[in-house]
Scaffold this active site. Structure first.
Site, PDB file in Angstrom:
ATOM      1  CG  ASP A 118       0.456   3.134  -0.070  1.00 50.90           C
ATOM      2  OD1 ASP A 118      -0.680   2.911   0.395  1.00 50.90           O
ATOM      3  OD2 ASP A 118       1.190   2.256  -0.570  1.00 50.90           O
ATOM      4  CG  ASP A 226       0.820  -1.404  -3.420  1.00 52.84           C
ATOM      5  OD1 ASP A 226       0.842  -1.647  -4.644  1.00 52.84           O
ATOM      6  OD2 ASP A 226      -0.176  -1.566  -2.697  1.00 52.84           O
ATOM      7  CD  GLU A 285      -0.909  -4.867  -0.172  1.00 50.81           C
ATOM      8  OE1 GLU A 285      -2.139  -5.005  -0.290  1.00 50.81           O
ATOM      9  OE2 GLU A 285      -0.190  -4.407  -1.094  1.00 50.81           O
ATOM     10  CG  HIS A 358      -6.966   0.764   0.199  1.00 50.59           C
ATOM     11  ND1 HIS A 358      -6.003   0.335   1.105  1.00 50.59           N
ATOM     12  CD2 HIS A 358      -6.434   0.566  -1.021  1.00 50.59           C
ATOM     13  CE1 HIS A 358      -4.941  -0.089   0.433  1.00 50.59           C
ATOM     14  NE2 HIS A 358      -5.178   0.036  -0.854  1.00 50.59           N
ATOM     15  CG  ASP A 359      -6.667  -3.227  -1.386  1.00 50.76           C
ATOM     16  OD1 ASP A 359      -5.452  -3.435  -1.206  1.00 50.76           O
ATOM     17  OD2 ASP A 359      -7.109  -2.364  -2.175  1.00 50.76           O
TER      18      ASP A 359
HETATM   19  O1  TEU Z   1      -3.140  -4.480  -3.082  1.00 50.69           O
HETATM   20  C1  TEU Z   1      -2.598  -5.698  -3.405  1.00 50.69           C
HETATM   21  C2  TEU Z   1      -3.545  -6.768  -3.248  1.00 50.69           C
HETATM   22  O2  TEU Z   1      -3.190  -7.805  -2.876  1.00 50.69           O
HETATM   23  C3  TEU Z   1      -4.943  -6.473  -3.517  1.00 50.69           C
HETATM   24  O3  TEU Z   1      -5.099  -6.107  -4.777  1.00 50.69           O
HETATM   25  C4  TEU Z   1      -5.739  -7.669  -3.267  1.00 50.69           C
HETATM   26  O4  TEU Z   1      -5.346  -8.704  -4.026  1.00 50.69           O
HETATM   27  C5  TEU Z   1      -7.113  -7.476  -3.578  1.00 50.69           C
HETATM   28  O5  TEU Z   1      -7.512  -6.250  -3.603  1.00 50.69           O
HETATM   29  C6  TEU Z   1      -7.844  -8.160  -2.546  1.00 50.69           C
HETATM   30  O6  TEU Z   1      -8.903  -8.527  -3.152  1.00 50.69           O
HETATM   31  C7  TEU Z   1      -2.290  -3.372  -3.258  1.00 50.69           C
HETATM   32  C8  TEU Z   1      -3.075  -2.116  -2.929  1.00 50.69           C
HETATM   33  O7  TEU Z   1      -3.452  -2.171  -1.584  1.00 50.69           O
HETATM   34  C9  TEU Z   1      -4.270  -2.098  -3.856  1.00 50.69           C
HETATM   35  O8  TEU Z   1      -5.146  -1.045  -3.553  1.00 50.69           O
HETATM   36  C10 TEU Z   1      -3.756  -1.948  -5.268  1.00 50.69           C
HETATM   37  O9  TEU Z   1      -4.844  -2.035  -6.130  1.00 50.69           O
HETATM   38  C11 TEU Z   1      -2.751  -3.042  -5.594  1.00 50.69           C
HETATM   39  O10 TEU Z   1      -1.807  -3.273  -4.567  1.00 50.69           O
HETATM   40  C12 TEU Z   1      -1.927  -2.640  -6.795  1.00 50.69           C
HETATM   41  O11 TEU Z   1      -1.147  -1.526  -6.473  1.00 50.69           O
END
Ligand code: TEU
Ligand code: CA
Length: 595
Positions: A118, A226, A285, A358-359
């Site tokens: 990542d 990310d 992403e 994971h989000d």
């Molecule tokens: O996520 C980016 C992102 O878009 C998410 O935060 C999203 O907006 C939200 O969770 C959805 O509700 C990435 C990573 O995947 C996330 O785990 C990190 O918290 C974030 O970036 C910051 O690095």
């Protein structure tokens, strides 16, 4: 490189001939995402680690996945569970050592799989030496490695409203933190402990490329990047529009597809991958990315990225005021979104396919029925996704049908996004705790972050200690041990889906055509490659569906399909049934040769 480049067919990558070109080796692959904190704990401290992952690689090899994406394992104060990195070349001791990492790479490669790291370079941790130096004084050589700005004209530093822009952070509050010592603000689109790097600075970019080459030299096969579409900001840093029910302005138009984003991603490709021997994969992403933008980012001829994660389908149940205001999913909108991306990247570019990560909360609970039709809705969702054109991602636990969690009070949560929202909703918006908790329980990222349920032993076999976040109490019935090798289990269904993608080129390369776009519960589409066609039928509801009876204009040759062979079905096959009748949450894929 400029974006007026005509959209040409990338090097024969994605037209429907069946001779895949090696540079797209990943086009019939399936990726498995590991969230190390919650995968497997080898030393009893309640936190997953690298030796735990190594001990569980059999599970992935049996599942048949090809590529493993590891969420961050770098040194981090874990303000955002590792997405806040303080040393890009060190493994956080909570996860293990570089020796453990090298062993993991060796074990993954020995099993014929590949490993993606990542890459979190839109921001670092505020404890990263780069930021510590940058914050140390206004004339520090690394000051310009981040976005430092004085209070807006007429504003007093630290006073509400004095922030350089009115942008709201993804994690609630302003995107600016005032630094008393240097009397200036620094930008953080996420938490205040995640300051954004200034990619306008060529030294920043070179330091990132060097770090990426370091990991590739160590055997890594690519990167999941990310929020990589946020790295180019509009240097004028204009204010955003403030929506009626919001306190802060929407800065996304000023950093979500910045003026130099294609230049930076092409430069990264050339500086890191060009001329490097081996097969690599990059996936970006990109919250808020559009089909047109994605086509540009993933056009092989442009040498930027191989694929992107878009967020359209995981925002369809967001209400008018966003993710914390859930509304029921309209399946017609879901189908329209799928068709938009399938058709939009049919000729040029490539899709990433996912329900979970994971989000996101667990899809079986969010879009399925995790009570009466748990296994059926889980396997229906998997079928609808895995038969599309693109690369499927399986998030840890999805292959077991893991569900959302019956969270109680706010003390059950760990995720900074949920905790910050709870605080803001209560304190600033005067929300009533129980109703705020209600929406957090439904959509919180913590639903995806509970320990993997390996068995019905204590703590689901995840740890010999006490886990950093509670195990889902349904682990005695939902766990890997009870599904491995059991016909009809969700795990075995995923094995079959993945095996079919490996063996049947129509799944990875066939054209896509949506049927019945206006039907409220039926998802139906065909995949066609030369004279081979698949019909995917899925019932997004707990009623019975007579596909045949629906106006047959939309299902050409319904009779041929009625007796066609079945490729996969999430209900046990029983003779004489009508192919075109679907039971609750049933998914069936039929196959036939076109004359
Ligand atoms: O996520 C980016 C992102 O878009 C998410 O935060 C999203 O907006 C939200 O969770 C959805 O509700 C990435 C990573 O995947 C996330 O785990 C990190 O918290 C974030 O970036 C910051 O690095
Ligand atoms: Ca551990």
């Amino acid at each position: 490189m400029n974006d007026s480049m005509p959209d040409v067919l990338g090097a024969g990558e994605t037209d429907s001939d069946d001779t895949p070109d090696d540079s797209a080796w990943w086009q019939s692959s399936v990726v498995y995402q590991i969230y190390p904190r919650s995968f497997a704990d080898s030393n009893g401290d309640g936190i997953g680690d690298l030796r735990g992952i190594i001990a569980r690689l059999d599970h992935l090899e049996i599942l048949g996945v090809d590529i493993i994406w590891l969420s961050p394992i770098y040194a981090s104060p874990h303000d955002d569970n590792g997405y806040d990195i303080s040393d890009y070349r060190a493994i956080d001791p909570v996860f293990g050592t570089l020796e453990d990492f090298d062993l993991l790479v060796a074990e993954v490669h020995r099993r014929g799989m590949t490993l993606l790291m990542d890459l979190v370079v839109n921001h670092t941790s505020d404890e990263h030496p780069w930021f510590v130096e940058s914050a140390s004084s206004r004339d520090n050589p690394k000051r310009d490695w981040y976005w430092w700005r004085p209070a807006r004209t007429g504003g007093i530093g630290g006073e509400p409203g004095a922030e350089p822009t009115n942008w709201g952070s993804f994690f609630s509050g302003s995107t600016w933190e005032f630094d008393e010592a240097s009397g200036e603000y620094y930008l953080h689109l996420f938490s205040r402990k995640q300051p954004d790097l200034n990619w306008e600075n060529a030294d920043v970019r070179e330091a990132v490329y060097e770090m990426m080459r370091w990991w590739l030299d160590r055997g890594v096969d690519g990167f999941r990047m990310d929020v990589i579409n946020l790295i180019s900001k509009d240097p004028a840093l204009p204010d955003g529009v403030i929506a009626p029910d919001k306190h802060y302005g929407d800065g996304f138009p000023h950093y979500g597809y910045g003026p130099r984003i294609h230049e930076f991603l092409h430069e990264m490709h050339e500086r890191v991958f060009a001329g490097r021997v081996g097969r690599f994969l990059t996936v970006g992403e990109m919250p808020g990315v559009t089909v047109e933008q994605a086509r540009r980012f993933t056009d092989p001829a442009r040498r930027e990225l191989d694929m992107v994660f878009q967020f359209e389908h995981v925002g369809l149940d967001y209400g008018p005021s966003g993710k914390w205001d859930p509304r029921p999913l309209d399946v017609r909108e879901l189908k329209a979104s799928f068709a938009r991306w399938q058709e939009g990247l049919a000729k040029v570019g490539w899709n990433s396919l996912y329900w979970n990560n994971h989000d996101q909360p667990r899809a079986v609970s969010r879009f399925g029925d995790d009570r009466l039709y748990w296994a059926k809705s889980a396997t229906m969702l998997a079928t609808v996704l895995h038969f599309q054109r693109g690369t499927p991602y399986v998030y840890q636990g999805e292959e077991l049908g893991m569900t959302n969690v019956p969270f109680g009070g706010i003390s059950d949560f760990r995720d900074i996004e949920s905790l910050n929202y709870f605080a803001e909703a209560i304190e600033e918006l005067g929300g009533e705790p129980e109703s705020v908790l209600h929406s957090i329980r439904h959509i919180s990222r913590d639903n995806a972050r509970t320990p993997i349920q390996w068995s019905d032993e204590p703590q689901a076999g995840f740890t010999a200690g006490s886990p950093w976040i509670a195990v889902n109490p349904n682990y005695p019935t939902i766990n890997a041990q009870s599904q491995h090798g059991r016909a009809g289990s969700i795990f075995e269904f995923y094995r079959t889906l993945i095996a079919l993608r490996h063996t049947d080129p129509v799944i990875s390369r066939g054209t896509f055509e949506l049927l019945y776009p206006e039907h409220r519960t039926l998802v139906a589409y065909t995949r066609t490659l030369k004279n081979r066609q698949l019909l995917v039928l899925a019932n997004f509801g707990n009623g019975h569906l007579e596909v045949g009876e629906l106006s047959d204009i939309e299902l050409p040759e319904a009779d041929a399909w009625r007796t066609a062979p079945t490729l996969i079905d999430n209900y046990p096959a029983n003779e004489g049934i009508d192919n075109l009748v679907l039971a609750p949450w049933q998914a069936r894929v039929l196959t036939r040769c076109l004359r």
